[in-house]
Design a protein around this motif. Structure first.
Motif, mmCIF file in Angstrom:
data_model
loop_
_atom_site.group_PDB
_atom_site.id
_atom_site.type_symbol
_atom_site.label_atom_id
_atom_site.label_comp_id
_atom_site.label_asym_id
_atom_site.label_seq_id
_atom_site.Cartn_x
_atom_site.Cartn_y
_atom_site.Cartn_z
ATOM 1 N N GLY A 209 0.814 -1.209 0.000
ATOM 2 C CA GLY A 209 0.000 0.000 0.000
ATOM 3 C C GLY A 209 0.847 1.257 0.000
ATOM 4 O O GLY A 209 0.532 2.246 -0.680
ATOM 5 N N LEU A 210 1.953 1.230 0.756
ATOM 6 C CA LEU A 210 2.842 2.386 0.800
ATOM 7 C C LEU A 210 3.454 2.657 -0.571
ATOM 8 O O LEU A 210 3.563 3.814 -0.996
ATOM 9 C CB LEU A 210 3.945 2.153 1.834
ATOM 10 C CG LEU A 210 4.878 3.324 2.125
ATOM 11 C CD1 LEU A 210 4.089 4.509 2.653
ATOM 12 C CD2 LEU A 210 5.948 2.907 3.123
ATOM 13 N N ALA A 211 3.830 1.604 -1.278
ATOM 14 C CA ALA A 211 4.385 1.776 -2.622
ATOM 15 C C ALA A 211 3.346 2.369 -3.568
ATOM 16 O O ALA A 211 3.649 3.285 -4.357
ATOM 17 C CB ALA A 211 4.892 0.432 -3.157
ATOM 18 N N LEU A 212 2.113 1.850 -3.498
ATOM 19 C CA LEU A 212 1.052 2.400 -4.346
ATOM 20 C C LEU A 212 0.802 3.868 -4.039
ATOM 21 O O LEU A 212 0.727 4.712 -4.949
ATOM 22 C CB LEU A 212 -0.241 1.609 -4.136
ATOM 23 C CG LEU A 212 -0.342 0.201 -4.719
ATOM 24 C CD1 LEU A 212 -1.661 -0.436 -4.284
ATOM 25 C CD2 LEU A 212 -0.255 0.235 -6.240
ATOM 26 N N LEU A 213 0.667 4.190 -2.746
ATOM 27 C CA LEU A 213 0.286 5.541 -2.351
ATOM 28 C C LEU A 213 1.392 6.539 -2.633
ATOM 29 O O LEU A 213 1.149 7.603 -3.223
ATOM 30 C CB LEU A 213 -0.091 5.554 -0.872
ATOM 31 C CG LEU A 213 -0.540 6.895 -0.295
ATOM 32 C CD1 LEU A 213 -1.752 7.441 -1.043
ATOM 33 C CD2 LEU A 213 -0.854 6.765 1.190
ATOM 34 N N SER A 214 2.622 6.235 -2.212
ATOM 35 C CA SER A 214 3.708 7.200 -2.377
ATOM 36 C C SER A 214 4.050 7.412 -3.845
ATOM 37 O O SER A 214 4.202 8.554 -4.308
ATOM 38 C CB SER A 214 4.939 6.744 -1.596
ATOM 39 O OG SER A 214 5.383 5.477 -2.025
ATOM 40 N N THR A 215 4.146 6.320 -4.609
ATOM 41 C CA THR A 215 4.463 6.460 -6.034
ATOM 42 C C THR A 215 3.346 7.184 -6.776
ATOM 43 O O THR A 215 3.603 8.062 -7.607
ATOM 44 C CB THR A 215 4.692 5.075 -6.670
ATOM 45 O OG1 THR A 215 5.682 4.363 -5.919
ATOM 46 C CG2 THR A 215 5.175 5.207 -8.106
ATOM 47 N N GLY A 216 2.104 6.819 -6.476
ATOM 48 C CA GLY A 216 0.979 7.478 -7.138
ATOM 49 C C GLY A 216 0.895 8.948 -6.819
ATOM 50 O O GLY A 216 0.656 9.783 -7.708
ATOM 51 N N LEU A 217 1.098 9.304 -5.548
ATOM 52 C CA LEU A 217 0.992 10.705 -5.156
ATOM 53 C C LEU A 217 2.099 11.536 -5.787
ATOM 54 O O LEU A 217 1.848 12.622 -6.335
ATOM 55 C CB LEU A 217 1.040 10.816 -3.630
ATOM 56 C CG LEU A 217 0.870 12.215 -3.039
ATOM 57 C CD1 LEU A 217 -0.461 12.824 -3.448
ATOM 58 C CD2 LEU A 217 0.974 12.170 -1.514
ATOM 59 N N VAL A 218 3.336 11.041 -5.729
ATOM 60 C CA VAL A 218 4.457 11.784 -6.311
ATOM 61 C C VAL A 218 4.279 11.921 -7.823
ATOM 62 O O VAL A 218 4.513 12.991 -8.406
ATOM 63 C CB VAL A 218 5.795 11.096 -5.965
ATOM 64 C CG1 VAL A 218 6.940 11.709 -6.762
ATOM 65 C CG2 VAL A 218 6.080 11.222 -4.474
#
Length: 463
Positions: A209-218
Motif C-alpha cells: 500500500g505504501l508503494a502504491l500511495l507514495s508512487t501514485g501521489l508523487v
C-alpha cells in the motif's frame, strides 16, 4: 465518546506552557513556510551556484515531491513509534537539513538537502494537528493561535523570503530555521508523556500500500506541475498524471480491504466526513488558483516587481489565518452548515472582483479583492476540519490529518494545473486579461457549487 466524557477529557488535559506550544507550532510553521519561501530565491541561487533555472527549479520541486512522499509514511510511523517521538525526530532532521541547505557548496547538494528537508518536514503538520485536535475531545477544535499560524504560513513565505534575501542573501532563508527549530526542540522535550497516543508495537508496515500511495501521489503531483508549465498534452505531464491517478485508485481499493493500510481511509465511509473533505479540497483549489495565477498576472501584465506582488499577497494570508482561527467560534454560534454555505457564497461574490482587474488596476485594489476571498475561505476551514475528523478516535487522528493534507495538496495542485493551462490557452486566443476574467468566473461558479453541496453538512461540528 459521550459529550460529558469529551468535556472531562479536555478539562483534564494538562496545560501547555509557552515553550511547549512553540514546540508543537514551530514545526508546521517552518515546514509550510519552506514550501513557498524559496520560490523568490531561485534566480539568486541559480546565479551564485552557476546553475540554469530549470535545474534550480528542482530546489523547489524536490522539496514538494519529497514532502508528498513523506506524508504517506506519517501514519505508520506515528502508530509504530509514537506520535511525539516521530514528531521530535522529524523536527530535528528538518533543522539539520536546513543547516545543510544553508551551507550547500553546489546545486546538487542543495537539491539533495532540500529533498531531505521535505521528507523531514512531511510529518510535522499532520502530527501537530493530530496532537492539538486530540486534546480537544470530540469537538476537535484547533486552538486560535494554531489556526492563525497554520493558514498564515503559506502566504507569508514569499514576502518573508524577499526580506531575508534583501538582508543577507538566499542562504539566510535556511539559516532562519535554526534558532526557531532549536527552541522548538527544547519545547518538545518538555511536553508531558500523555499528550499524544503512545507507540503500538503491534502496528504492521503496509509495504504494498505504501508503494502504491507514495508512487501514485508523487507521480500525480509531478504530472500536475509539468502540466502547469507545458500543458496537458505533453507526455511528461499526462503520463505521470494518469499513471499516478491509476495507482492512487489502486491504493483506495487496497486500503479499504486491508486491516492496517499505510493511511486509513475508513473515515471516507462516514458520508459527512467525506463531504467535508471534498469541500475543503474545493476550497483549496479556489484559494491556490488565485495565489498561483495572480502573481503571474501582476508581473507579466501589470509589470509589478515580485516584491511588490508579495506585499500585496500578504494581507490575504493574515486574513485567512484570522478567519480560520475564528471560524470554529463562529460555527459554535451559527452552526457549521450556515457558516460554510455563507462562506462559499461570499467567496463567489468576492471572487467576482477578479472580473474587474485589468492592466491599470492598482495593487491595493487587488489586495482588497484577495482579502475578501481570504476571509470567506478562512471561515469555513476549521469547521470543515472538525466535521471531517469528528467521528475519529484519538488513535486515528494521525491518519485523518495525513489524509486531509494529502487531499489538500493533491487537489490544489491538480486544480491549479488545470486552471493554469486553461488560462494559457485562453490567453493565446482572447488575450491575457480576458482569459484571466474567464478563470475568475470559473472560480466563482466553483464556489457557488460548493455552497450548494454545503447544504448537506450537519448543523454542528460534533457528529
Amino acid at each position: 465518546m459521550t459529550a460529558t466524557a469529551a468535556a472531562a477529557g479536555t478539562a483534564e488535559a494538562p496545560r501547555l506552557g509557552g515553550l511547549m506550544q512553540l514546540g508543537l507550532l514551530a514545526g508546521p510553521l517552518l515546514s509550510m513556510i519552506d514550501s513557498s519561501i524559496v520560490n523568490v530565491a531561485t534566480p539568486d541561487i541559480a546565479e551564485e551556484l552557476g546553475a540554469g533555472l530549470p535545474t534550480t527549479q528542482w530546489v523547489v520541486s524536490g522539496y514538494l515531491l519529497a514532502l508528498a512522499a513523506g506524508l504517506t509514511t506519517t501514519s505508520y510511523l506515528a502508530r509504530r513509534f509514537g506520535t511525539m517521538r516521530v514528531y521530535g525526530a522529524a523536527l530535528a532532521a528538518f533543522v539539520l537539513a536546513s543547516a545543510l541547505c544553508s551551507a550547500a557548496p553546489g546545486i546538487g547538494v542543495l537539491i539533495a538537502a532540500r529533498a531531505l528537508q521535505g521528507l523531514a518536514g512531511a510529518p510535522l503538520v499532520p502530527l501537530a494537528m493530530s496532537v492539538l485536535l486530540g486534546r480537544q475531545g470530540a469537538a476537535r477544535r484547533i486552538p486560535f493561535a494554531a489556526g492563525l499560524l497554520f493558514f498564515l504560513a503559506p502566504a507569508i513565505g514569499p514576502s518573508f523570503g524577499g526580506l531575508l534575501i534583501a538582508a543577507g542573501g538566499w542562504r539566510w532563508i535556511f539559516l532562519a530555521n535554526l534558532p526557531i527549530g532549536l527552541l522548538a526542540l527544547l519545547g518538545v522535550r518538555r511536553l508531558p508523556a500523555g499528550v499524544a497516543p503512545p507507540a503500538d508495537g503491534r502496528a504492521r508496515l503496509d509495504p504494498f500500500g505504501l508503494a502504491l500511495l507514495s508512487t501514485g501521489l508523487v507521480a500525480a503531483l509531478y504530472g500536475a506541475s509539468r502540466a502547469t508549465v507545458d500543458g496537458w498534452s505533453r507526455p511528461l505531464a499526462l503520463g505521470p498524471l494518469l499513471g499516478g491517478g491509476a495507482l492512487l485508485m489502486g491504493y483506495t481499493i487496497w486500503a479499504l480491504r486491508t486491516s492496517q493500510p499505510a493511511v486509513d481511509l475508513t473515515l471516507l465511509r462516514h458520508g459527512r466526513s467525506a463531504l467535508a473533505l471534498a469541500l475543503s479540497v474545493m476550497s483549496s483549489v479556489v484559494a491556490f488558483a488565485a495565489v498561483f495565477l495572480l502573481p503571474v498576472f501582476t508581473q507579466a501584465v501589470q509589470h509589478h516587481t515580485a516584491f511588490a506582488t508579495g506585499l500585496a499577497l500578504l494581507p490575504q494570508g493574515l486574513i485567512t489565518g484570522l478567519g480560520a482561527a475564528a471560524g470554529q467560534r463562529l460555527a459554535d454560534r451559527l452552526g457549521v452548515r450556515p457558516l460554510v454555505m455563507a462562506g462559499f457564497v461570499l467567496l463567489a461574490v468576492a471572487g467576482g472582483g477578479l472580473l474587474f482587474i485589468d492592466e491599470r488596476t492598482p495593487l491595493w485594489a487587488t489586495a482588497a479583492i484577495l482579502s475578501g476571498r481570504a476571509a470567506a475561505i478562512g471561515f469555513g476551514l476549521t469547521p470543515l476540519l472538525s466535521v471531517m475528523l469528528g467521528p475519529l478516535g484519538d488513535a486515528q487522528m494521525a491518519d485523518g490529518s495525513a489524509l486531509f493534507n494529502i487531499a489538500q495538496r493533491l487537489g490544489g495542485s491538480i486544480g491549479v494545473g488545470v486552471l493554469g493551462s486553461l488560462l494559457a490557452a485562453r490567453a493565446a486566443h482572447v488575450g491575457a486579461i480576458a482569459g484571466f476574467h474567464e478563470i475568475g468566473a470559473i472560480l466563482s461558479a466553483l464556489a457557488l457549487a460548493a455552497a450548494a453541496l454545503a447544504a448537506l453538512l450537519p448543523g454542528r461540528a460534533a457528529v
